[in-house]
Design a protein around this motif. Structure first.
Motif, PDB file in Angstrom:
ATOM      1  N   ILE A   1       0.836  -1.204   0.000  1.00 11.61           N
ATOM      2  CA  ILE A   1       0.000   0.000   0.000  1.00 11.61           C
ATOM      3  C   ILE A   1       0.872   1.256   0.000  1.00 11.61           C
ATOM      4  O   ILE A   1       0.618   2.215  -0.745  1.00 11.61           O
ATOM      5  CB  ILE A   1      -0.939  -0.010   1.219  1.00 11.61           C
ATOM      6  N   LYS A   2       1.936   1.259   0.809  1.00  8.84           N
ATOM      7  CA  LYS A   2       2.820   2.422   0.859  1.00  8.84           C
ATOM      8  C   LYS A   2       3.560   2.622  -0.470  1.00  8.84           C
ATOM      9  O   LYS A   2       3.751   3.754  -0.919  1.00  8.84           O
ATOM     10  CB  LYS A   2       3.820   2.267   2.003  1.00  8.84           C
TER      11      LYS A   2
ATOM     12  N   GLU B   1       1.098   4.124  -2.965  1.00  7.40           N
ATOM     13  CA  GLU B   1       0.858   5.541  -2.644  1.00  7.40           C
ATOM     14  C   GLU B   1       2.049   6.402  -3.050  1.00  7.40           C
ATOM     15  O   GLU B   1       1.889   7.510  -3.573  1.00  7.40           O
ATOM     16  CB  GLU B   1       0.575   5.696  -1.148  1.00  7.40           C
ATOM     17  N   GLN B   2       3.265   5.880  -2.824  1.00  3.05           N
ATOM     18  CA  GLN B   2       4.456   6.631  -3.203  1.00  3.05           C
ATOM     19  C   GLN B   2       4.548   6.776  -4.719  1.00  3.05           C
ATOM     20  O   GLN B   2       4.910   7.841  -5.234  1.00  3.05           O
ATOM     21  CB  GLN B   2       5.697   5.914  -2.670  1.00  3.05           C
TER      22      GLN B   2
ATOM     23  N   VAL C   1       2.010   6.729  -6.888  1.00  2.00           N
ATOM     24  CA  VAL C   1       0.947   7.641  -7.335  1.00  2.00           C
ATOM     25  C   VAL C   1       1.325   9.084  -7.040  1.00  2.00           C
ATOM     26  O   VAL C   1       1.104   9.986  -7.855  1.00  2.00           O
ATOM     27  CB  VAL C   1      -0.391   7.273  -6.665  1.00  2.00           C
ATOM     28  N   ALA C   2       1.936   9.320  -5.867  1.00  2.00           N
ATOM     29  CA  ALA C   2       2.370  10.681  -5.532  1.00  2.00           C
ATOM     30  C   ALA C   2       3.463  11.166  -6.475  1.00  2.00           C
ATOM     31  O   ALA C   2       3.587  12.371  -6.733  1.00  2.00           O
ATOM     32  CB  ALA C   2       2.872  10.722  -4.088  1.00  2.00           C
TER      33      ALA C   2
ATOM     34  N   GLN D   1      -2.474   4.649 -10.569  1.00  2.38           N
ATOM     35  CA  GLN D   1      -2.651   3.579  -9.587  1.00  2.38           C
ATOM     36  C   GLN D   1      -2.700   2.211 -10.259  1.00  2.38           C
ATOM     37  O   GLN D   1      -2.163   1.224  -9.738  1.00  2.38           O
ATOM     38  CB  GLN D   1      -3.943   3.827  -8.793  1.00  2.38           C
TER      39      GLN D   1
ATOM     40  N   CYS E   1      -7.572  -1.468   1.614  1.00  2.75           N
ATOM     41  CA  CYS E   1      -7.646  -0.141   2.228  1.00  2.75           C
ATOM     42  C   CYS E   1      -9.054   0.220   2.687  1.00  2.75           C
ATOM     43  O   CYS E   1      -9.294   1.363   3.117  1.00  2.75           O
ATOM     44  CB  CYS E   1      -7.154   0.922   1.237  1.00  2.75           C
TER      45      CYS E   1
END
Length: 522
Positions: free
Chosen positions: A176-177, A180-181, A183-184, A189, A207
């Protein structure tokens, strides 16, 4: 008094070529005062449009109107100028003469203006294309950089094994992390999930409650099947198969014998399963235990490395009478390197054909021996055939027993042969007729047939080494077409490249590697 936009627009259209109506005529038709009409004519002239004010003959137009026409047409091409003149009721020759007069009167000012306007448009177009391409590359670079982190972690560090595999809570939190990293950093995604090996729906489920929970499948309590055999019934099966009358019989015979006696305990497959669980289902007897034979896998990197051959029936003059087509195909180029039609199947005929094909291709002893693949027919395994292969330094290769698709190249060309429009369905009258037809087919196949498996080259082009030059010309043609109209190409041009390796019966891992390494093409 305010007039509607529709009325004003229709009146201006009457002022402009090719209508050229006078102000007085327009006033009589519409009732708009002449002062208002003059004001509107002044506005459109200031915008660069010619309003001849009722002069139907273009040669009688004012110098100002002619100059406006010259300015308006200065950046048009020949075709665009012709369209403009037809719409305005003018001749191209008139406009060009006005352009010449303006250049002579103004010392080339109009020409300079036209050139500067044209250059300005070209520069603006180039800038737009550069900005668009730069933005696309920046986005792609940012997305690629963002996907580097999941790529480094997948799959060894996280231990993901594909769809349906168990993922620990710790690894779920790490995944998950990482997503997210990514996508940032600018990645989507979906691409981030694909790099790790999970679906977007799986990530959303993890999530859902905030923090990822443990997989509940290992600890789930599943009810026993209602139709499960009891321990007593399993023990009874083992006792029956070991009784003196059944001790040397398989379940496939025990179950029917019990049925004749009016006894039913379980199905035949259940007998086998219970015996297997008890360790009593093993191979016994003098016959050889069944074994799996590996595929005959070969890789061709150039012509005359791997050949495939087979024999097929050709219909004769009557039902039940056949001629036999012997055919050898080069796997790399799909070129037919040898063929013959005979009245029967024999290893002697096959050895003769192999010798002729080797001589025709000028093959001598090579560092890597030529591989000749075939099925398990008697002509392929005959003593004279094998002796010929050993003398020529050719390595024999055969399909697995009872496997119909281990010789796909030969099967494919036989289908192409028998589905030709001129194939004689009624059969060949004589063997000479069959040989003449096959000769014509082989010439068509080698020199005229555009083969889909080799990017629509002919087998002869591929076999003789002309393929790379032809495909490069096709690539340059498509790139030139894309340069002329880039807006029509959303992705890369068509992929005209050919792999340097052609596999016969590749392993599953080799197929997956080829799919992953395949370049993106539109």
């Amino acid at each position: 008094m305010r007039y509607s936009k529709e009325l004003k627009s229709s009146i201006i259209t009457k002022m402009l070529p090719p209508n050229n109506q006078s102000l007085s005529q327009i006033q009589q038709e519409t009732g708009v005062p002449e002062g208002t009409l003059k004001l509107w004519r002044k506005e459109i002239r200031e915008k660069g449009f010619a309003a001849p004010a009722g002069e139907q003959q273009s040669e009688q137009w004012s110098t100002r109107d002619k100059f406006l026409i010259v300015v308006e047409t200065s950046t048009l091409s020949e075709i665009e100028l012709a369209e403009y003149c037809r719409k305005k009721g003018l001749y191209v020759e008139q406009v060009k003469s006005w352009q010449d007069n303006c250049m002579q009167a103004n010392g080339g000012v109009a020409q300079e203006l036209a050139l500067s306007q044209r250059r300005e448009k070209e520069v603006e177009k180039e800038l737009r294309q550069v900005r668009k391409e730069l933005q696309r590359k920046e986005s792609a670079l940012a997305e690629t950089a963002a996907l580097l982190v999941p790529q480094k972690k997948y799959p060894s560090d996280l231990g993901t094994k594909g769809r349906g595999s168990l993922t620990s809570t710790t690894n779920r939190d790490i995944i998950i992390k990482l997503v997210e990293q990514a996508v940032a950093g600018g990645a989507s995604q979906q691409l981030a999930c694909e790099e790790i090996g999970i679906s977007v729906r799986t990530l959303q489920r993890w999530c859902k409650d905030g923090a990822p929970g443990a997989d509940q499948r290992p600890s789930a309590k599943r009810p026993e099947p209602a139709n499960k055999l009891t321990d007593v019934e399993c023990k009874e099966i083992l006792e029956i198969v070991n009784q003196p009358e059944f001790q040397s019989l398989p379940p496939s015979q025990i179950v029917p014998i019990l049925a004749d006696q009016g006894i039913y305990i379980a199905s035949e497959s259940t007998f086998y399963r219970v015996m297997r669980q008890a360790g009593e289902q093993n191979h016994r007897g003098r016959c050889k235990a069944p074994s799996k034979r590996p595929k005959s896998t070969h890789c061709a990197t150039e012509p005359n490395r791997v050949w495939s051959w087979d024999i097929t029936y050709l219909p004769g003059p009557a039902r039940g009478l056949y001629f036999y087509l012997y055919l050898i195909l080069d796997v790399f180029s799909r070129d037919i390197v040898g063929w013959e039609v005979w009245l029967e199947e024999s290893a002697e005929h096959a050895s003769q054909l192999i010798r002729r094909a080797v001589m025709a291709q000028n093959i001598t002893r090579q560092e890597e021996p030529l591989v000749l693949h075939s099925d398990n027919g008697s002509p392929m395994k005959g003593a004279s055939m094998l002796e010929t292969l050993y003398q020529l330094g050719i390595t024999p290769s055969r399909s697995r027993p009872r496997v119909s698709n281990d010789n796909p190249y030969s099967e494919s060309i036989f289908r192409t042969c028998k589905y030709r429009p001129n194939y004689p369905i009624g059969g060949f009258v004589t063997i000479n007729d069959a040989r003449a037809w096959v000769k014509e087919f082989v010439h068509w196949y080698n020199f005229n047939h555009r083969h889909s498996g080799i990017k629509f080259l002919t087998p002869h082009q591929r076999h003789s080494g002309q393929g790379e030059e032809i495909l490069e010309k096709r690539h340059q043609l498509y790139e030139a077409a894309k340069a002329r109209h880039p807006e029509r190409w959303t992705r890369q041009t068509r992929n005209w490249s050919l792999p340097n390796e052609v596999w016969l019966n590749p392993e599953k891992s080799q197929v997956e590697d080829r799919v992953e390494s395949k370049p993106d093409a539109s």
